[in-house]
Enzyme design. Sequence first.
Site, PDB file in Angstrom:
ATOM      1  N   SER A 176       2.970  -1.434  10.562  1.00 16.63           N
ATOM      2  CA  SER A 176       4.412  -1.452  10.840  1.00 16.63           C
ATOM      3  C   SER A 176       5.073  -2.804  10.537  1.00 16.63           C
ATOM      4  O   SER A 176       6.004  -3.224  11.225  1.00 16.63           O
ATOM      5  CB  SER A 176       4.695  -1.028  12.281  1.00 16.63           C
ATOM      6  N   GLU A 213      -7.067   5.082   7.456  1.00 18.73           N
ATOM      7  CA  GLU A 213      -6.850   6.498   7.083  1.00 18.73           C
ATOM      8  C   GLU A 213      -8.064   7.052   6.349  1.00 18.73           C
ATOM      9  O   GLU A 213      -8.420   8.222   6.512  1.00 18.73           O
ATOM     10  CB  GLU A 213      -5.563   6.612   6.242  1.00 18.73           C
ATOM     11  N   HIS A 247      -9.717   1.353   4.651  1.00 23.84           N
ATOM     12  CA  HIS A 247      -8.451   1.602   5.347  1.00 23.84           C
ATOM     13  C   HIS A 247      -8.674   2.623   6.460  1.00 23.84           C
ATOM     14  O   HIS A 247      -9.460   3.561   6.299  1.00 23.84           O
ATOM     15  CB  HIS A 247      -7.392   2.102   4.362  1.00 23.84           C
ATOM     16  N   GLY A 284       1.959   2.850  10.804  1.00 21.06           N
ATOM     17  CA  GLY A 284       2.886   3.952  10.595  1.00 21.06           C
ATOM     18  C   GLY A 284       3.541   4.445  11.871  1.00 21.06           C
ATOM     19  O   GLY A 284       4.179   5.491  11.893  1.00 21.06           O
ATOM     20  N   GLU A 286      -5.726  -4.333  10.706  1.00 22.05           N
ATOM     21  CA  GLU A 286      -4.748  -3.282  10.934  1.00 22.05           C
ATOM     22  C   GLU A 286      -5.140  -2.480  12.174  1.00 22.05           C
ATOM     23  O   GLU A 286      -5.922  -1.527  12.080  1.00 22.05           O
ATOM     24  CB  GLU A 286      -4.680  -2.347   9.729  1.00 22.05           C
ATOM     25  N   LYS A 328       0.091   4.225  -0.451  1.00 17.30           N
ATOM     26  CA  LYS A 328      -0.596   5.423   0.064  1.00 17.30           C
ATOM     27  C   LYS A 328      -0.370   6.598  -0.883  1.00 17.30           C
ATOM     28  O   LYS A 328      -0.260   6.399  -2.084  1.00 17.30           O
ATOM     29  CB  LYS A 328      -0.134   5.713   1.501  1.00 17.30           C
ATOM     30  N   ASN A 372       0.864  -1.182   0.000  1.00 24.44           N
ATOM     31  CA  ASN A 372       0.000   0.000   0.000  1.00 24.44           C
ATOM     32  C   ASN A 372       0.902   1.234   0.000  1.00 24.44           C
ATOM     33  O   ASN A 372       1.448   1.604   1.035  1.00 24.44           O
ATOM     34  CB  ASN A 372      -0.890  -0.029   1.256  1.00 24.44           C
TER      35      ASN A 372
HETATM   36  P1  PGA Z   1       2.514   0.807   7.711  1.00 22.84           P
HETATM   37  O1  PGA Z   1       1.080   0.945   7.004  1.00 22.84           O
HETATM   38  O2  PGA Z   1       3.086  -0.504   7.232  1.00 22.84           O
HETATM   39  O3  PGA Z   1       3.302   1.978   7.222  1.00 22.84           O
HETATM   40  O4  PGA Z   1       2.280   0.805   9.179  1.00 22.84           O
HETATM   41  C1  PGA Z   1       0.241  -0.156   6.843  1.00 22.84           C
HETATM   42  C2  PGA Z   1      -1.056   0.282   6.242  1.00 22.84           C
HETATM   43  O5  PGA Z   1      -1.591   1.321   6.666  1.00 22.84           O
HETATM   44  O6  PGA Z   1      -1.585  -0.366   5.321  1.00 22.84           O
END
Ligand code: PGA
Length: 253
Positions: free
Chosen positions: A211, A97, A95, A171, A165, A12, A10
């Site tokens: 992460s 976000e 997601h 993140g 998640e 983003k 992903n």
């Molecule tokens: P991250 O993001 O690996 O940077 O924590 C995962 C995600 O939000 O899909």
Amino acid sequence: MMPVPTVVANWKMNTTIHEATRLAVGIRDGLGSVSGPEVILCPPFISLQAVRDAVLGSQIKVGAQNMYSEASGAFTGEVSPAMLRELCDYVILGHSERRQLFGDNDDLVNLKVKAAFEHGLRPILCVGESLEQRDAGRAGAAVAQQLRTGLAGVVDITGLLVAYEPVWAIGTGRAATPEIAAEIMGGTIQGSLNALFGDAAAQVPLLYGGSVNPDNVAGFAAQECIHGALVGGASLQADQFLEIARLTARAKG
Ligand code: PGA
């Protein structure tokens, strides 16, 4: 049969078209020798075509990071499932976000999931509790609720993937432990899917996200109830993402 081991990148809101193409080519070339996991790259919308061209003829699949639920119409700035269908096979939906920043609530996610199925796109449905919910002992209930509502009215889940998640792990560099992830994934998520969809639930790949990196992925993949990973930050480096794919293949092989 076990669900297909899967690693999803992903990206983003990162990478220009040029950068996305280079990253896709790097992953494509490096992946040559890795057999096993399904590898899905999810670039920003504007790079879908370029990434699709870059991985054509390889084992790599392409996905979008979001979409709207309607097929067409007066929805300025949105991208429809019918448009995506020409470009990719998968779409990340719900997601955290999107939920936190753009108002994607469970009902909208549900409309999007149904639209994805209707248009032959495979939804990667994301669920996960906030830190507040976890601290209040409501992690399982929150995730079960997201799943129930997100999949309401869906009869056939063929093609579905679910990503767990935990919001506090995304993140932040603070990944969940494999045990915490397995408790929710093997317990709450698998249990909810079994209750809702019976035998078909056994084929749904369950991915951990938050992460994930080359140092911790093996621990997650070692859990029987975890079939792969949804990777954000570490998927922006071809070598790191390739290592995550390799380690997943090894653990699931
Ligand atoms: P991250 O993001 O690996 O940077 O924590 C995962 C995600 O939000 O899909």
